[in-house]
Design an enzyme around this catalytic site. Sequence first.
Site, mmCIF file in Angstrom:
data_model
loop_
_atom_site.group_PDB
_atom_site.id
_atom_site.type_symbol
_atom_site.label_atom_id
_atom_site.label_comp_id
_atom_site.label_asym_id
_atom_site.label_seq_id
_atom_site.Cartn_x
_atom_site.Cartn_y
_atom_site.Cartn_z
ATOM 1 N N LYS A 35 -42.574 29.708 19.976
ATOM 2 C CA LYS A 35 -41.539 28.831 19.414
ATOM 3 C C LYS A 35 -40.243 29.607 19.175
ATOM 4 C CE LYS A 35 -41.505 28.071 14.798
ATOM 5 N NZ LYS A 35 -40.274 28.328 14.025
ATOM 6 N N ASN A 36 -40.350 30.759 18.512
ATOM 7 C CA ASN A 36 -39.136 31.453 18.088
ATOM 8 C C ASN A 36 -38.410 32.162 19.225
ATOM 9 O OD1 ASN A 36 -39.489 30.431 15.578
ATOM 10 N ND2 ASN A 36 -40.284 32.329 14.660
ATOM 11 N N ARG A 94 -44.676 21.508 13.762
ATOM 12 C CA ARG A 94 -43.354 22.043 14.108
ATOM 13 C C ARG A 94 -43.503 23.328 14.911
ATOM 14 N NH1 ARG A 94 -39.687 23.460 9.540
ATOM 15 N NH2 ARG A 94 -38.707 24.301 11.378
ATOM 16 N N ARG A 101 -32.125 31.530 2.383
ATOM 17 C CA ARG A 101 -31.805 31.720 3.805
ATOM 18 C C ARG A 101 -30.340 31.469 4.154
ATOM 19 N NH1 ARG A 101 -36.614 29.309 7.352
ATOM 20 N NH2 ARG A 101 -35.881 30.877 8.805
ATOM 21 N N ASP A 152 -44.176 36.031 8.985
ATOM 22 C CA ASP A 152 -44.789 34.810 9.521
ATOM 23 C C ASP A 152 -46.314 34.888 9.587
ATOM 24 O OD1 ASP A 152 -42.293 33.722 9.767
ATOM 25 O OD2 ASP A 152 -42.127 34.018 11.923
ATOM 26 N N ARG A 203 -33.752 24.491 10.901
ATOM 27 C CA ARG A 203 -32.698 25.460 10.595
ATOM 28 C C ARG A 203 -32.209 26.194 11.839
ATOM 29 N NH1 ARG A 203 -31.924 27.494 5.858
ATOM 30 N NH2 ARG A 203 -31.187 29.326 6.959
ATOM 31 N N CYS A 227 -34.557 26.408 2.124
ATOM 32 C CA CYS A 227 -35.746 25.673 2.552
ATOM 33 C C CYS A 227 -36.910 26.139 1.708
ATOM 34 C CB CYS A 227 -36.006 25.863 4.037
ATOM 35 S SG CYS A 227 -36.605 27.488 4.426
HETATM 36 N N1 EPU Z 1 -30.469 36.764 5.736
HETATM 37 C C1 EPU Z 1 -29.279 36.815 5.013
HETATM 38 N N2 EPU Z 1 -28.125 36.444 5.626
HETATM 39 C C2 EPU Z 1 -28.096 36.027 6.908
HETATM 40 C C3 EPU Z 1 -29.283 35.959 7.636
HETATM 41 C C4 EPU Z 1 -30.463 36.349 7.030
HETATM 42 O O1 EPU Z 1 -29.289 37.194 3.846
HETATM 43 O O2 EPU Z 1 -26.992 35.698 7.395
HETATM 44 C C5 EPU Z 1 -31.723 37.183 5.109
HETATM 45 C C6 EPU Z 1 -32.729 36.046 4.982
HETATM 46 O O3 EPU Z 1 -32.509 35.266 3.837
HETATM 47 C C7 EPU Z 1 -34.023 36.818 4.950
HETATM 48 C C8 EPU Z 1 -33.771 37.994 5.919
HETATM 49 O O4 EPU Z 1 -32.351 38.111 5.990
HETATM 50 O O5 EPU Z 1 -34.246 37.325 3.669
HETATM 51 C C9 EPU Z 1 -34.311 37.849 7.304
HETATM 52 O O6 EPU Z 1 -34.044 36.531 7.790
HETATM 53 P P1 EPU Z 1 -33.799 36.231 9.330
HETATM 54 O O7 EPU Z 1 -32.379 35.849 9.503
HETATM 55 O O8 EPU Z 1 -34.316 37.335 10.173
HETATM 56 O O9 EPU Z 1 -34.694 34.919 9.539
HETATM 57 P P2 EPU Z 1 -34.332 33.748 10.506
HETATM 58 O O10 EPU Z 1 -33.641 34.281 11.689
HETATM 59 O O11 EPU Z 1 -33.717 32.622 9.767
HETATM 60 C C10 EPU Z 1 -36.496 33.944 11.974
HETATM 61 C C11 EPU Z 1 -37.638 33.052 12.339
HETATM 62 C C12 EPU Z 1 -38.510 32.827 11.113
HETATM 63 C C13 EPU Z 1 -39.018 34.197 10.649
HETATM 64 C C14 EPU Z 1 -37.831 35.125 10.358
HETATM 65 C C15 EPU Z 1 -38.248 36.538 9.985
HETATM 66 C C16 EPU Z 1 -36.707 31.701 14.096
HETATM 67 C C17 EPU Z 1 -36.270 30.371 14.570
HETATM 68 N N3 EPU Z 1 -37.127 31.790 12.836
HETATM 69 O O12 EPU Z 1 -35.786 33.259 10.946
HETATM 70 O O13 EPU Z 1 -39.613 32.043 11.543
HETATM 71 O O14 EPU Z 1 -39.781 34.046 9.481
HETATM 72 O O15 EPU Z 1 -36.991 35.200 11.527
HETATM 73 O O16 EPU Z 1 -38.992 37.120 10.974
HETATM 74 O O17 EPU Z 1 -36.694 32.653 14.861
HETATM 75 C C18 EPU Z 1 -41.419 30.591 11.256
HETATM 76 O O18 EPU Z 1 -41.560 30.598 12.492
HETATM 77 O O19 EPU Z 1 -42.281 30.108 10.462
HETATM 78 C C19 EPU Z 1 -40.214 31.161 10.679
HETATM 79 C C20 EPU Z 1 -39.791 30.880 9.448
#
Ligand code: EPU
Length: 424
Positions: free
Chosen positions: A22-23, A396, A121, A304, A92, A116
């Site tokens: 998915k990701n 999802r 996030r 995850d 998201r 969320c």
């Molecule tokens: N963060 C910030 N500012 C930003 C971006 C991130 O503070 O601008 C923080 C987040 O709040 C968090 C950390 O940085 O504490 C890491 O978040 P990241 O941005 O890496 O997460 P994401 O890109 O929103 C993706 C996956 C998530 C997975 C995370 C961590 C996708 C679509 N989603 O989310 O997947 O948990 O990376 O590996 O790629 C899931 O599949 O269940 C899922 C939530």
Amino acid sequence: MQKILIDGGGTLRGTVKVSGAKNSCLPVLMTTILAEGEHRIRNTPDLVDVRTTCKLLEGLGAEVSMARGTVRVAHNGLSSHEAPYDLVKTMRASVVCLGPLVGRYGRARVSLPGGCAIGARPIDQHLKGLEKLGAKVSLSHGYVEVTAKRLRGNRIVLDQPTVTGTENLLMAAVLAKGETEIRNAAREPEVLQVAEVLNQMGAKIEGAGTQSIWIQGVDSLAPARCTVIPDRIEVGTLMVASVMTGGKVLLRGARADHQTALIEKLTEAGAIITVHEEGIHIRAPGRPKPVDLTTQPYPGFPTDMQAQFMALMAVADGTSIISEHIFENRFMHVSELNRMGAKIKFEGARAVVQGVRHLSGAQVMATDLRASASLVLAGLIARGRTEIYRIYHLDRGYQRLDKKLRKLGAHIRRSQAQPPTTVT
Ligand code: EPU
């Protein structure tokens, strides 16, 4: 609305084929914004989030169709640059259209994703990076608007590695003028796949999969032709399922090189894991041993997989400590696992899990995607029947997890249900 019913107690045995990630699939679909023509993405999982991404691309003006796991996206230039609230509120990851839209069209208007179930996030790092590339960012009426004539390469140092942030910036920088360097980049296999797809489209990216990525901007890209990598979180979830049930399972298509941290922890817990050309074989001779862990960005232990590993530790022969370092609120499964007889206490960002011999089936409520998976795992070994509500969270991100588990011998099925009313 559906619920999942599980009669616990079976042992999982057999072979199951792993679905596409998915990701990886979601950002790879967004690369299609960057080039006119016909794109073909193979091995796409049939998931609600994938369909939402296809809807988003259609809303931007692309023609999208999906057949037998291949998504075809075609356009001769997109007519819209907006991701509306209705789509972003359900997923998201819609925010990952920001980078390619502003990189290719100089404009993007995307509904700001709120917090969320698993945490606040923010997307400040995505926006800071786009500003570094010369974009103007403004917020109004719940939307983030990003504009630029043509982005210009620059050095971006992320405050922390962010997966979708790195993907967004990669997709913004590939058509920018000059060289971009992203420091403290996320190293997840999904980020690496996005970079590889972009390179296949004609981008010039080096260093993806490490903390520093260099992008030499090009003037145009060709359509994408690619195959989505296997879903390492689905693989991990099925690995934990087979260990919990004392089973023997071959996960066909799984990549062990994406699972190093999990393989290490499952081996500590007593699992016997062998890597074959066709996938990963896993078996577990007895009750799991307790194992402490802390979630970390890749290549550390994935957040995850935290909820699923906690379900395993809930029946371990001793006490383990699980610390969550990525998302501040990712312990929503704890109270539901406790309703099934687990003994888990919170201490700030860590959970102390005192293993019990048996869980007991109960009616439980899924709160987010990976929390749902942990309840399914607990249901597989609980005595009696478990009923899981709000399983739309599961759908999802897992392509028919219940069907795969049934193929391995689990007594699991779906039925129609009204969710029990929640009290606030
Ligand atoms: N963060 C910030 N500012 C930003 C971006 C991130 O503070 O601008 C923080 C987040 O709040 C968090 C950390 O940085 O504490 C890491 O978040 P990241 O941005 O890496 O997460 P994401 O890109 O929103 C993706 C996956 C998530 C997975 C995370 C961590 C996708 C679509 N989603 O989310 O997947 O948990 O990376 O590996 O790629 C899931 O599949 O269940 C899922 C939530």
